[in-house]
Scaffold this motif. Structure first.
Motif: not given
Length: 71
Positions: A28-33
């Motif tokens: 899940d890359y949604s928590n990355h900027t």
């Protein structure tokens, strides 16, 4: 007559999973900027197209041409 090579699937590379297990295994890359996601994207692109991150390939601009439409 063409000679075909026999390819075999590497069954050790993957494992049998349920849909729920496979969904949970996805990153899940949604928590990355945005900047971090862009860096991850660029890194994966460099691996797929086999180029160095420090020296990416340049576009060959001699292939294309531009001209005005004649009215």
């Amino acid at each position: 007559m063409a000679i075909f090579k026999k390819y075999r699937m590497d069954k050790t590379a993957f494992s049998i999973q349920t849909f729920e297990e496979a969904d949970g295994a996805m990153r899940d890359y949604s928590n990355h900027t945005f900047r971090e996601r862009l860096h991850i994207y660029w890194h994966l692109t460099s691996i797929a197209y086999k180029f160095d991150l420090n020296t990416p390939p340049q576009m060959d601009k001699t292939v294309f041409g531009m001209r005005k439409h004649q009215s």
